[in-house]
Design a protein around this motif. Structure first.
Motif: not given
Length: 89
Positions: A38-56
């Motif tokens: 769910a969190k990874e989906r929100a990262i992609r959909e809401e922020l337009g980021l890959a989860p790896v980039r988000y965590y960086q």
């Protein structure tokens, strides 16, 4: 010129407010997520980021004093989690 404008003019540029994306990252971290992915989906959909980039970006944000000023509860919680994980290694 009023006092507010004087204060803004004298402010160090490194003390600028967080960018929209940085505030969005902290807002996403305040939310609770249920279910796997769910969190990874929100990262992609809401922020337009890959989860790896988000965590960086999130990791760098935790060391940013502006983030601490903006949302001290979330930043301090995430710092504690990060330190606990580092201690486990």
């Amino acid at each position: 010129m009023d006092q507010h404008q004087d204060r803004d003019r004298d402010r160090d540029p490194t003390e600028a407010a967080l960018a929209d994306r940085e505030r969005s990252i902290l807002a996403l971290e305040r939310r609770g997520f249920t279910g796997p992915g769910a969190k990874e989906r929100a990262i992609r959909e809401e922020l337009g980021l890959a989860p790896v980039r988000y965590y960086q970006l999130l990791n760098a944000l935790l060391d940013d004093p502006r983030a601490l000023e903006h949302d001290p509860v979330t930043v301090n919680r995430l710092r504690r989690v990060r330190e606990a994980r580092r201690a486990e290694r």
